[in-house]
Scaffold this active site. Structure first.
Site, short mmCIF file in Angstrom:
data_model
loop_
_atom_site.label_atom_id
_atom_site.label_comp_id
_atom_site.label_asym_id
_atom_site.label_seq_id
_atom_site.Cartn_x
_atom_site.Cartn_y
_atom_site.Cartn_z
N LYS A 94 -6.37 -0.76 -7.96
CA LYS A 94 -6.91 0.36 -7.07
C LYS A 94 -7.16 1.52 -8.24
O LYS A 94 -6.21 1.45 -9.17
CB LYS A 94 -6.08 0.70 -5.94
N ARG A 140 -2.70 1.01 -4.51
CA ARG A 140 -2.54 -0.48 -4.45
C ARG A 140 -2.92 -1.59 -5.91
O ARG A 140 -3.06 -0.69 -6.71
CB ARG A 140 -3.23 -1.47 -3.67
N HIS A 164 0.81 -1.35 0.28
CA HIS A 164 0.35 -0.07 -0.25
C HIS A 164 0.53 1.30 -0.24
O HIS A 164 1.62 0.96 0.42
CB HIS A 164 -1.44 -0.03 1.37
N ASP A 188 -9.07 13.58 -4.67
CA ASP A 188 -9.38 12.53 -4.89
C ASP A 188 -8.78 12.11 -6.31
O ASP A 188 -8.27 12.29 -7.30
CB ASP A 188 -9.61 11.87 -3.92
N ASP A 229 -10.36 18.53 0.17
CA ASP A 229 -10.89 18.32 1.41
C ASP A 229 -8.63 18.35 2.08
O ASP A 229 -7.89 18.20 1.24
CB ASP A 229 -11.31 17.20 2.78
N HIS A 274 -6.22 15.99 0.81
CA HIS A 274 -6.01 15.40 -0.47
C HIS A 274 -5.11 16.69 -1.40
O HIS A 274 -4.20 17.31 -1.38
CB HIS A 274 -7.52 15.06 -1.33
N CYS A 299 -3.69 11.68 -3.61
CA CYS A 299 -3.67 11.93 -2.38
C CYS A 299 -1.88 11.18 -2.46
O CYS A 299 -0.68 11.03 -2.18
CB CYS A 299 -4.39 11.57 -0.70
N TYR A 300 -1.89 9.41 -3.31
CA TYR A 300 -0.98 9.05 -3.90
C TYR A 300 0.06 9.41 -4.09
O TYR A 300 1.35 9.57 -4.73
CB TYR A 300 -1.24 7.74 -4.24
N ASP A 335 -5.81 8.24 -7.64
CA ASP A 335 -6.18 9.15 -6.30
C ASP A 335 -5.04 10.45 -6.12
O ASP A 335 -3.93 9.58 -5.10
CB ASP A 335 -6.33 8.09 -4.91
#
Ligand SMILES: [Zn+2]
Lengths: 307, 479
Positions: free
Chosen positions: B330, B327, B279, B390, B397, B400, B335-336, B333
């Site tokens: 998935k 991951r 992750h 995201d 937010d 993010h 935040c990654y 997003d």
């Protein structure tokens, strides 16, 4: 005036209001009156370290309003054990709460504490299956499930069958693949029997034939090969089913091409073929990773130590 | 929208003059678009797609459909069209994001009660994000000090709110927030001796850290603990009473690298704890933690299978979106952008080895697509009302926003490890040896106006803050 201040059961408690530190706190939340009041009583009973059924009821009230409150869960577990509450009743309540708050994760640590004390995993697999109906990749639920397996020695108690069901539903569920690895190889570091290795290789290969551009079974297949101590070249024929540098227009899986590049690079006269495969990836089949493929190409020029 | 048929949008209430200005701007935008066609890589589905449909593949193609209009810069729901940079994609709307983050430090209505145990995160995400955008946040010092004071427990550490148990994440977020606003009053608020004792009480015999008494043991615990210890210059020796103190000579580092090593999964990425799925969030925590423990080429190479980790990290960049997923299989997003995007500098430092200047194998540019990440963040993740999100369709937010900005920073700069002196550095000093080369890589679609302030690659703090904090505590004991 509220639920607690008017109740004779709570008359002996002087609630502790929230200390905001000053007149202009940052990111202050305008709590509802109900929440504010309940939290005031919580701070007061926690300060006395009160272990009672009224404190237990108070934690339930607050969790209903805000399940993302780790302190309350930890305090609740302590009370449960101190007053010898009915833990099966607790688990039933937890089932409802978890289903109502799918995203909440504090609840899983609490569940672990309670089930550990109960000393039995009965009913847990069924409940987890219900959670997976909503989100079969929930990280905290999978992590809890691994704990269950270790704690109750469930390695051979239907775990593999459950994983297969989930993968039947979605062969790309990487969390299920990870759990499969955990069940087969995660028990200890000892050697795994040859027939088990063969079974796992066959399982991954069948999954790849179903959908060759699915990275999960490729990662699994390479992992099993490494774990068994076999060379990657043992996968050459299989990978060639999905990609060949002779037929650059018919590549069905970029992961097969990646694996072939790795296999060629280890062959004494394979450097040129490896470079062709990596070029195909960089230019046609996986250009977002062009820099990475070009790095792998540069490694081919390195003396023997190349990875 | 074709270059020859601009889509004029007339506002009923607008004066003619402003209409004209808008019209001229739209024409200009269309010319820009014609000049800067988006590369096919970012507008077409992946070259190979399997026919078999499952939940995962459906979710992936839904996300792609949501992102494509933004990647093509063809989203017609935006009115007026946001300002474009010289690459024909949206500029970084700094002012809007600044306003959004200030808003996250203001009052919240009752439905935000779910944040009640994670307010320290809001302080950190907002203050860090504001600093990355170039804002002076020292004006928040007094209010932060007041707000944080009741969160500190006499037994050490900070809870998520007044009367809440100490938690390693709240402690981390409070310490970093205090470091960002800086100053004696803020830094001296931390009871270092009590913090040292509390951290000792969550250190485990197997080498890892629990996040709170009776809580889970995971990679966040390890990263947050080592961050706090190194910034506050706490002793490495374990306090008496620590459950990890058995023989008596154990330290906070005992068993830690072994524990981290067990968290690398067969895929090459890193999980929250041994056995867990790889992750992105935990990959960054592990690498950053190792960069605090010692020099990256020492710790990372010793602990992890680097080629396997590299291959896993690389696989997380998605196409056509250009951002990162957390991951395997998935969704992309924002935040990654930090959790994966922030790993590259740390891993590259390990790969360069002891002699940081010799990078025979490493390409001069990058191992990943800085262009892809920049496009994803600027095109898909900027919310109209400010803040980053995201993905399209999600609300922005503070979380993010902070980590999108940190990710943008990773795409804009090259951070490298360069100690002043050769040989073994003092314990926990390696993380203060990072340098930066801000030369823009060719083809990465941002202008100077889109730049954000430098960010420390290990501490995710404004450049210089980590060093200032450590200096402040340099000669301080815990007695
Ligand atoms: Zn996210």
């Amino acid at each position: 005036m509220g639920l607690y201040s008017e109740s004779p059961d709570w008359a002996d408690i002087e609630p502790i209001p929230q200390d905001e530190g000053g007149p202009n706190p940052l990111a202050a939340i305008h709590y509802s009156e109900e929440y504010s009041e309940a939290m005031g009583y919580l701070r007061a009973v926690m300060a006395r370290n009160e272990m009672s059924s009224r404190a237990l009821a108070l934690t339930e009230d607050i969790i209903d309003m805000n399940p993302a409150h780790y302190t309350i869960w930890l305090y609740r577990a302590e009370i449960l054990f101190a007053i010898k509450a009915d833990l099966h009743q607790e688990l039933e309540w937890l089932n409802e709460t978890a289903l109502a708050h799918q995203k909440n994760y504090q609840i899983w640590n609490h569940r672990q504490t309670v089930v550990d004390r109960v000393g039995s995993p009965a009913g847990e697999a069924e409940f987890i299956a219900r959670m997976f109906e909503k989100d079969a990749k929930n990280y905290h639920v999978w992590s809890y499930r691994q704990w269950l397996v270790r704690r109750f020695d469930l390695w051979e108690k239907g775990e593999l069958e459950d994983v297969e069901l989930l993968l039947k539903h979605d062969i790309r569920n990487n969390s299920a693949w990870n759990h499969r690895w955990f069940i087969v190889f995660g028990r200890d570091d000892s050697a795994v029997a040859g027939d088990v290795i063969q079974r796992e290789m066959d399982y991954a290969k069948d999954a790849i034939r179903l959908a060759p551009q699915n990275q999960s079974p490729w990662n699994y297949l390479k992992g099993v090969t490494r774990r068994a101590g076999n060379p990657m070249s043992s996968l050459k024929d299989f990978a060639s089913e999905f990609a060949s540098i002779e037929r650059p227009n018919e590549v069905r899986s970029s992961y097969a091409l990646d694996l072939l590049a790795e296999i060629y690079s280890q062959e004494s006269d394979g450097k040129l073929d490896a470079a062709v495969a990596l070029d195909l990836l960089a230019k046609h089949y996986d250009p977002i990773r062009a820099n990475y493929w070009n790095y792998r190409k540069a490694l081919l020029e390195q003396p023997a130590t190349a990875a | 929208m074709s270059p020859t048929a601009p889509n004029y949008r007339r506002h009923n209430d607008s004066a003619d003059a402003s209409f004209e200005i808008e019209l001229i701007r739209e024409l200009a935008v269309d010319q820009t678009k014609a000049a800067f066609a988006v590369p096919a890589l970012f507008t077409n589905p992946p070259p190979i797609q399997d026919g078999l449909e499952t939940q995962t593949s459906k979710a992936r193609s839904d996300t792609m459909q949501k992102c494509l209009p933004f990647l093509l810069n063809d989203d017609t729901s935006d009115s007026p069209i946001p300002k474009q940079n010289s690459f024909g994609i949206p500029s970084l709307r700094k002012k809007d994001h600044v306003n959004f983050l200030h808003g996250n430090l203001a009052d919240f209505p009752a439905p935000f009660v779910a944040m009640d145990a994670s307010r320290p995160w809001l302080f950190y995400w907002s203050l860090a994000g504001l600093s990355f955008l170039g804002e002076d946040v020292s004006e928040y010092r007094e209010r932060l000090v007041q707000t944080v004071k009741p969160l500190q427990n006499a037994t050490g550490g900070f809870g998520g709110g007044h009367g809440q148990l100490s938690h390693i994440a709240s402690s981390y977020a409070c310490v970093l927030s205090l470091a960002i606003v800086g100053g004696k009053e803020a830094l001296e608020l931390v009871d270092r001796k009590a913090m040292w004792q509390w951290l000792g009480s969550v250190k485990q015999r197997d080498g890892g850290f629990q996040v709170t008494h009776g809580g889970e043991e995971d990679m966040r615990g390890a990263y947050c603990a080592m961050t706090i210890i190194s910034l506050l210059n706490l002793p490495l020796a374990l306090p008496s009473g620590s459950p990890a103190r058995v023989k008596g000579d154990e330290t906070f580092l005992t068993g830690l690298m072994g524990w981290i090593s067990h968290c690398q999964s067969f895929e090459g990425g890193i999980g929250a704890a041994p056995g867990n799925e790889a992750h992105g969030g935990y990959a960054f925590c592990a690498l950053a933690c190792l960069c605090i423990i010692g020099e990256p080429h020492e710790t990372i190479n010793r602990c992890l299978d680097v080629p396997l980790l590299l291959s896993w990290l690389s696989a997380q960049q998605t196409t056509p979106e250009g951002g990162f997923a957390g991951r395997t299989n998935k969704l992309v997003d924002a935040c990654y952008s930090h959790w994966i995007g922030g790993c590259w500098a740390l891993l590259e430092a390990a790969m360069r080895g002891a002699n940081q200047s010799s990078s025979e194998c490493l390409p001069p540019g990058s191992l990943w697509s800085r262009e892809g990440l920049t496009r994803y963040l600027l095109c898909c993740c900027q919310a109209k009302s400010g803040g980053l999100r995201d993905k399209p369709g999600a609300r922005p937010d503070a979380y993010h926003t902070c980590y999108s900005l940190a990710g943008l920073n990773a795409a804009q700069n090259h951070y490298y490890y360069s100690p002043d002196t050769k040989g073994n550095p003092a314990p926990l000093s390696a993380s203060f040896n990072w340098r930066v080369d801000a030369t823009k890589e060719e083809g990465v679609p941002f202008d100077e106006d889109d730049r954000i302030r430098l960010v420390h690659p290990v501490y995710v703090l404004p450049w210089g803050t980590a060093e200032q904090t450590r200096d402040f505590f340099k000669d301080k004991d815990v007695d």
